[in-house]
Design an enzyme around this catalytic site. Structure first.
Site, mmCIF file in Angstrom:
data_model
loop_
_atom_site.group_PDB
_atom_site.id
_atom_site.type_symbol
_atom_site.label_atom_id
_atom_site.label_comp_id
_atom_site.label_asym_id
_atom_site.label_seq_id
_atom_site.Cartn_x
_atom_site.Cartn_y
_atom_site.Cartn_z
ATOM 1 N N ARG A 1 -17.995 -3.439 8.838
ATOM 2 C CA ARG A 1 -16.677 -3.053 9.344
ATOM 3 C C ARG A 1 -16.749 -1.675 9.984
ATOM 4 O O ARG A 1 -17.351 -0.762 9.420
ATOM 5 C CB ARG A 1 -15.659 -3.036 8.192
ATOM 6 N N ARG B 1 -9.815 7.341 4.522
ATOM 7 C CA ARG B 1 -9.098 6.241 3.860
ATOM 8 C C ARG B 1 -8.853 6.559 2.386
ATOM 9 O O ARG B 1 -7.809 6.198 1.839
ATOM 10 C CB ARG B 1 -9.896 4.941 3.995
ATOM 11 N N ARG C 1 0.824 -1.207 0.000
ATOM 12 C CA ARG C 1 0.000 0.000 0.000
ATOM 13 C C ARG C 1 0.861 1.261 0.000
ATOM 14 O O ARG C 1 0.318 2.370 -0.044
ATOM 15 C CB ARG C 1 -0.882 0.009 1.246
ATOM 16 N N ARG D 1 -21.265 -2.570 2.450
ATOM 17 C CA ARG D 1 -20.461 -3.802 2.566
ATOM 18 C C ARG D 1 -20.748 -4.524 3.882
ATOM 19 O O ARG D 1 -20.880 -3.910 4.930
ATOM 20 C CB ARG D 1 -18.971 -3.442 2.492
HETATM 21 P P1 ADP Z 1 -12.009 -3.998 -1.490
HETATM 22 O O1 ADP Z 1 -11.474 -5.350 -1.060
HETATM 23 O O2 ADP Z 1 -11.318 -3.464 -2.716
HETATM 24 O O3 ADP Z 1 -12.032 -2.993 -0.379
HETATM 25 P P2 ADP Z 1 -14.566 -5.411 -1.689
HETATM 26 O O4 ADP Z 1 -14.264 -6.560 -2.582
HETATM 27 O O5 ADP Z 1 -14.767 -5.692 -0.248
HETATM 28 O O6 ADP Z 1 -13.515 -4.195 -1.917
HETATM 29 O O7 ADP Z 1 -15.873 -4.699 -2.294
HETATM 30 C C1 ADP Z 1 -16.434 -3.548 -1.657
HETATM 31 C C2 ADP Z 1 -17.959 -3.675 -1.671
HETATM 32 O O8 ADP Z 1 -18.449 -3.538 -3.001
HETATM 33 C C3 ADP Z 1 -18.473 -5.028 -1.174
HETATM 34 O O9 ADP Z 1 -19.664 -4.788 -0.476
HETATM 35 C C4 ADP Z 1 -18.710 -5.831 -2.459
HETATM 36 O O10 ADP Z 1 -19.740 -6.804 -2.297
HETATM 37 C C5 ADP Z 1 -19.122 -4.739 -3.438
HETATM 38 N N1 ADP Z 1 -18.615 -4.973 -4.803
HETATM 39 C C6 ADP Z 1 -17.439 -5.516 -5.183
HETATM 40 N N2 ADP Z 1 -17.307 -5.511 -6.531
HETATM 41 C C7 ADP Z 1 -18.445 -4.941 -7.023
HETATM 42 C C8 ADP Z 1 -18.917 -4.634 -8.339
HETATM 43 N N3 ADP Z 1 -18.185 -4.915 -9.418
HETATM 44 N N4 ADP Z 1 -20.122 -4.052 -8.448
HETATM 45 C C9 ADP Z 1 -20.866 -3.741 -7.336
HETATM 46 N N5 ADP Z 1 -20.476 -4.000 -6.081
HETATM 47 C C10 ADP Z 1 -19.284 -4.589 -5.910
HETATM 48 P P1 AMP Z 2 -8.530 -3.589 3.758
HETATM 49 O O1 AMP Z 2 -9.261 -4.759 4.306
HETATM 50 O O2 AMP Z 2 -7.532 -3.956 2.708
HETATM 51 O O3 AMP Z 2 -9.443 -2.459 3.316
HETATM 52 O O4 AMP Z 2 -7.658 -3.009 4.977
HETATM 53 C C1 AMP Z 2 -8.278 -2.490 6.145
HETATM 54 C C2 AMP Z 2 -7.294 -1.623 6.914
HETATM 55 O O5 AMP Z 2 -6.181 -2.414 7.355
HETATM 56 C C3 AMP Z 2 -6.658 -0.475 6.113
HETATM 57 O O6 AMP Z 2 -7.476 0.674 6.070
HETATM 58 C C4 AMP Z 2 -5.360 -0.246 6.895
HETATM 59 O O7 AMP Z 2 -5.600 0.478 8.086
HETATM 60 C C5 AMP Z 2 -4.976 -1.669 7.301
HETATM 61 N N1 AMP Z 2 -4.089 -2.271 6.279
HETATM 62 C C6 AMP Z 2 -4.368 -3.332 5.462
HETATM 63 N N2 AMP Z 2 -3.330 -3.599 4.658
HETATM 64 C C7 AMP Z 2 -2.360 -2.683 4.954
HETATM 65 C C8 AMP Z 2 -1.067 -2.403 4.449
HETATM 66 N N3 AMP Z 2 -0.539 -3.125 3.444
HETATM 67 N N4 AMP Z 2 -0.366 -1.403 5.009
HETATM 68 C C9 AMP Z 2 -0.869 -0.661 6.014
HETATM 69 N N5 AMP Z 2 -2.094 -0.852 6.523
HETATM 70 C C10 AMP Z 2 -2.844 -1.843 6.007
#
Ligand code: ADP
Ligand code: AMP
Length: 217
Positions: free
Chosen positions: A160, A171, A88, A127
């Site tokens: 979350r 974020r 990141r 989500r």
């Molecule tokens: P990231 O891991 O990048 O933070 P997620 O995979 O958790 O994102 O997706 C964020 C939210 O958007 C979740 O609630 C997921 O179900 C939804 N989502 C993911 N991809 C799509 C898409 N292509 N269209 C609509 N909703 C989506």
């Molecule tokens: P994510 O599930 O990827 O959205 O991560 C949730 C949170 O975890 C982020 O907003 C950061 O606070 C922390 N986090 C996850 N991966 C990293 C990373 N590679 N470096 C620093 N913080 C991280």
């Protein structure tokens, strides 16, 4: 295959990662999932990580780098991995390169799921996640079959804490400042591939498979 997923929070990295991991038989490693598991188990790592995550900030580089170093030494990563949420920062990207160089390995691609900021708030506030297996759902776009229960393992789904509207904005600012430079970093190394993350989940996966299928050949 050794792949990293890039993209802002809410781009769909975790959602795509589950399908990629199944199709290409590589472990899905999400630093966010690892931190959340440690937070729910109240481990020392979890207690430290929570201080940063709750504010929408990144967990300090050294803690995260050490965690990934450890995880990539696992036997299941011998033939490949899919990193979701790491690196990141450019510093974390450099640390990953050093780690792979030491093993005589290289990255196949940094896959960016591109999505404009205006799509993100809806995705994140809707989500719902499973803290047991890391599966991610959306109350409108990707609901679980049984309300509030994970399709994969049956555990309860939760929202979350860092998906609250105020934290999402923080974020996204941090993503722009600290993670966006990584896109240039991988582009300069000719490792970047890009998919349109605004499309439906299946359609994004089709594009992803097109790119990864070519790498696999
Ligand atoms: P990231 O891991 O990048 O933070 P997620 O995979 O958790 O994102 O997706 C964020 C939210 O958007 C979740 O609630 C997921 O179900 C939804 N989502 C993911 N991809 C799509 C898409 N292509 N269209 C609509 N909703 C989506
Ligand atoms: P994510 O599930 O990827 O959205 O991560 C949730 C949170 O975890 C982020 O907003 C950061 O606070 C922390 N986090 C996850 N991966 C990293 C990373 N590679 N470096 C620093 N913080 C991280």
């Amino acid at each position: 295959m050794r792949i990293i997923l890039l993209g802002p929070p809410g781009a769909g990295k975790g959602t795509q990662a589950k399908s990629i991991s199944n199709k290409f038989a590589i472990p899905h490693i999400s630093t966010g999932d690892i931190f959340r598991k440690n937070i729910s188990e109240k481990t020392p790592l979890g207690i430290e990580a929570k201080k940063h995550i709750d504010k929408g900030h990144l967990v300090p580089d050294q803690l995260t780098i050490d965690l990934i170093k450890d995880r990539l030494n696992n036997e299941d990563c011998k033939n490949g991995f899919l990193l979701d949420g790491y690196p990141r920062t450019v510093n974390q990207g450099e640390a990953l390169k050093t780690l792979l160089d030491e093993k005589g390995h290289s990255l196949d691609t940094a896959l960016l799921i591109e999505i404009p900021r205006e799509f993100i708030l809806n995705r994140m506030t809707g989500r719902r996640v499973c803290l047991t297996c890391g599966a991610s759902y959306h109350i409108k776009f990707n609901p679980s079959k049984v309300d509030g229960k994970c399709d994969v393992c049956g555990s309860e789904l939760v929202q979350r804490a860092d998906d609250a509207e105020e934290t999402v904005s923080e974020r996204l600012d941090i993503y722009e400042a600290q993670t966006q430079p990584l896109i240039r970093y991988y582009d300069d190394k000719k490792l970047l591939s890009v998919v349109d993350g605004t499309k439906a989940i299946d359609s994004v996966f089709e594009s992803v498979c097109g790119i990864l299928g070519e790498i696999e050949e």
